[in-house]
Design a protein around this motif. Structure first.
Motif, short mmCIF file in Angstrom:
data_model
loop_
_atom_site.label_atom_id
_atom_site.label_comp_id
_atom_site.label_asym_id
_atom_site.label_seq_id
_atom_site.Cartn_x
_atom_site.Cartn_y
_atom_site.Cartn_z
N MET A 57 9.74 15.71 100.56
CA MET A 57 9.12 14.55 99.93
C MET A 57 9.60 13.27 100.62
SD MET A 57 7.32 12.84 97.86
CE MET A 57 6.64 14.26 97.02
N ASN A 58 8.65 12.47 101.07
CA ASN A 58 8.97 11.17 101.65
C ASN A 58 8.97 10.15 100.52
OD1 ASN A 58 9.23 8.78 103.02
ND2 ASN A 58 7.60 9.19 104.51
N TRP A 59 10.14 9.89 99.96
CA TRP A 59 10.23 9.00 98.81
C TRP A 59 9.81 7.57 99.14
CZ3 TRP A 59 10.71 10.82 94.05
CH2 TRP A 59 11.22 12.13 93.90
N ALA A 60 9.83 7.20 100.41
CA ALA A 60 9.41 5.85 100.79
C ALA A 60 7.92 5.65 100.55
CB ALA A 60 9.74 5.60 102.26
N GLN A 61 7.17 6.75 100.40
CA GLN A 61 5.73 6.64 100.17
C GLN A 61 5.37 6.67 98.68
OE1 GLN A 61 3.99 9.81 102.46
NE2 GLN A 61 4.37 8.79 104.41
N THR A 62 6.37 6.68 97.83
CA THR A 62 6.11 6.68 96.40
C THR A 62 6.92 5.58 95.73
OG1 THR A 62 6.05 8.09 94.42
CG2 THR A 62 7.94 8.35 95.88
N TYR A 63 6.83 5.48 94.42
CA TYR A 63 7.59 4.46 93.69
C TYR A 63 7.76 4.91 92.25
CZ TYR A 63 2.87 3.09 92.23
OH TYR A 63 1.58 3.10 91.73
N ASP A 64 8.81 4.38 91.61
CA ASP A 64 9.06 4.71 90.21
C ASP A 64 8.53 3.60 89.31
OD1 ASP A 64 10.97 2.65 90.13
OD2 ASP A 64 12.63 4.01 90.58
N CYS A 65 8.80 3.71 88.02
CA CYS A 65 8.27 2.75 87.07
C CYS A 65 8.88 1.35 87.22
CB CYS A 65 8.49 3.24 85.63
SG CYS A 65 7.55 4.74 85.23
N ARG A 66 9.94 1.24 88.01
CA ARG A 66 10.52 -0.06 88.30
C ARG A 66 10.18 -0.51 89.72
NH1 ARG A 66 10.60 0.92 83.81
NH2 ARG A 66 12.19 0.56 82.22
N PHE A 67 9.19 0.20 90.31
CA PHE A 67 8.68 -0.11 91.64
C PHE A 67 9.74 0.01 92.73
CE2 PHE A 67 5.96 -2.27 88.60
CZ PHE A 67 4.71 -1.74 88.97
N GLY A 68 10.70 0.88 92.49
CA GLY A 68 11.70 1.21 93.50
C GLY A 68 11.35 2.52 94.18
N ALA A 69 11.97 2.80 95.32
CA ALA A 69 11.65 4.01 96.06
C ALA A 69 12.85 4.92 96.29
CB ALA A 69 11.04 3.64 97.42
N ASP A 70 14.06 4.42 96.04
CA ASP A 70 15.23 5.19 96.44
C ASP A 70 16.10 5.69 95.30
OD1 ASP A 70 16.03 2.67 95.72
OD2 ASP A 70 17.49 2.44 97.34
N ARG A 71 15.97 5.11 94.12
CA ARG A 71 16.89 5.46 93.04
C ARG A 71 16.64 6.85 92.46
NH1 ARG A 71 21.87 5.43 91.55
NH2 ARG A 71 22.19 5.22 89.31
N VAL A 72 15.37 7.26 92.34
CA VAL A 72 15.06 8.56 91.74
C VAL A 72 15.66 9.72 92.53
CG1 VAL A 72 13.17 10.18 91.23
CG2 VAL A 72 13.02 7.80 90.48
N PRO A 73 15.50 9.80 93.86
CA PRO A 73 16.14 10.93 94.57
C PRO A 73 17.65 10.94 94.44
CG PRO A 73 15.20 9.33 96.11
CD PRO A 73 14.67 8.99 94.75
N LYS A 74 18.26 9.77 94.37
CA LYS A 74 19.71 9.71 94.19
C LYS A 74 20.12 10.25 92.83
CE LYS A 74 20.47 5.80 97.33
NZ LYS A 74 20.87 4.37 97.44
N LEU A 75 19.35 9.90 91.80
CA LEU A 75 19.64 10.42 90.46
C LEU A 75 19.45 11.93 90.41
CD1 LEU A 75 17.93 7.63 88.34
CD2 LEU A 75 20.36 8.21 88.26
N LEU A 76 18.40 12.43 91.04
CA LEU A 76 18.16 13.87 91.05
C LEU A 76 19.30 14.60 91.75
CD1 LEU A 76 14.34 13.91 91.82
CD2 LEU A 76 15.41 14.76 89.74
N GLU A 77 19.76 14.06 92.86
CA GLU A 77 20.89 14.68 93.56
C GLU A 77 22.13 14.71 92.69
OE1 GLU A 77 21.31 12.47 97.13
OE2 GLU A 77 19.40 13.15 97.97
N GLN A 78 22.35 13.63 91.95
CA GLN A 78 23.51 13.57 91.05
C GLN A 78 23.38 14.62 89.95
OE1 GLN A 78 24.09 9.72 89.22
NE2 GLN A 78 25.47 10.53 87.64
N LEU A 79 22.19 14.75 89.36
CA LEU A 79 22.00 15.67 88.24
C LEU A 79 21.96 17.12 88.69
CD1 LEU A 79 19.42 13.50 86.30
CD2 LEU A 79 21.73 14.10 85.53
N GLU A 80 21.61 17.35 89.93
CA GLU A 80 21.68 18.72 90.45
C GLU A 80 23.12 19.17 90.63
OE1 GLU A 80 17.42 18.76 92.88
OE2 GLU A 80 19.27 18.12 93.88
#
Length: 240
Positions: free
Chosen positions: A1-24
């Motif tokens: 997944m190229n996270w730079a091509q998507t965005y979260d509800c706060r219009f960020g692109a990098d925080r979600v993958p970092k959170l997923l890595e932490q929760l994994e």
């Protein structure tokens, strides 16, 4: 997944993958809370990062209630106008996996049974029931009588199982008892919902479904109609 091509509800692109890595690595209540508000919003909205994260959430879901809940919330919003059809199509295998996982989880009669059952309804594309189904302790469904258009309130819970006209000063007036459908006469999604909950010995849910898919009498014109048919017709989303 190229996270730079998507965005979260706060219009960020990098925080979600970092959170997923932490929760994994380990579960953390604050991290789950942040991930939730970055992936889904109220009013049936989900961001592209929600579907991008779904496969990883499903992999965590077998042993984590937060992952099951969040994956279910994303699926409940899959019918909305999210503009993420390609991302959702890419989740097809994960959604099949999630369906099987949820079914196995429900058979264990878990504490989060209703949450998991609603997620399964969303996976089955029964989005309107996934969004509103309660535990039948104090559930209310508002709909219009198909014959006279009166606003009828359907109550299914500990305080009664009836149809009524709701008056904000007088409360529910002119109540009429519901007419539950016998289990052997159910069909379609009602039969499927009842079979799952009866199989898992969730008697309150199973009995509530018999009423939800039963008939009600309109207190205004005394006509009789099918509750689930009328509610679904008014609330079922138009699928893309």
């Amino acid at each position: 997944m190229n996270w730079a091509q998507t965005y979260d509800c706060r219009f960020g692109a990098d925080r979600v993958p970092k959170l997923l890595e932490q929760l994994e690595r380990e579960s953390d209540a604050e991290a789950w809370k942040e991930l939730g508000y970055r992936l889904v919003l109220e009013h049936d909205l989900v961001c592209p990062a929600g579907f991008a994260a779904l496969p990883r959430l499903v992999r965590l879901a077998s042993g984590n209630a937060d992952a099951r809940r969040l994956a279910g919330e994303i699926m409940e919003r899959a019918a909305g106008q999210h503009g993420c059809d390609e991302l959702l199509e890419g989740c097809a295998d994960s959604i099949v996996e999630f369906r099987g996982l949820l079914d196995r989880h429900l058979r264990s009669r878990p504490a989060d049974y209703l949450v998991a059952f609603r997620a399964l309804l969303a996976v089955q594309e029964e989005y309107h029931w996934a969004a509103v189904l309660g535990d039948f302790t104090d559930d209310f469904y508002g709909l219009d009588c198909p014959h006279c258009a009166a606003e009828v309130t359907i109550a299914i819970g500990c305080y009664g199982r009836n149809s009524a006209i709701r008056d904000w000063d007088l409360g529910d007036v002119d109540r009429r008892d519901l007419r539950p459908t016998p289990a052997e006469q159910l069909s379609g999604v009602g039969q499927w919902m009842h079979e799952i909950t009866a199989r898992d010995e969730e008697s309150v849910l199973a009995n509530g479904i018999l009423n939800l898919f039963g008939k009600a009498e309109c207190p205004n014109c005394e006509s009789v109609f099918n509750i689930a048919d009328e509610y679904a017709a008014a609330n079922r989303p138009i699928l893309r």
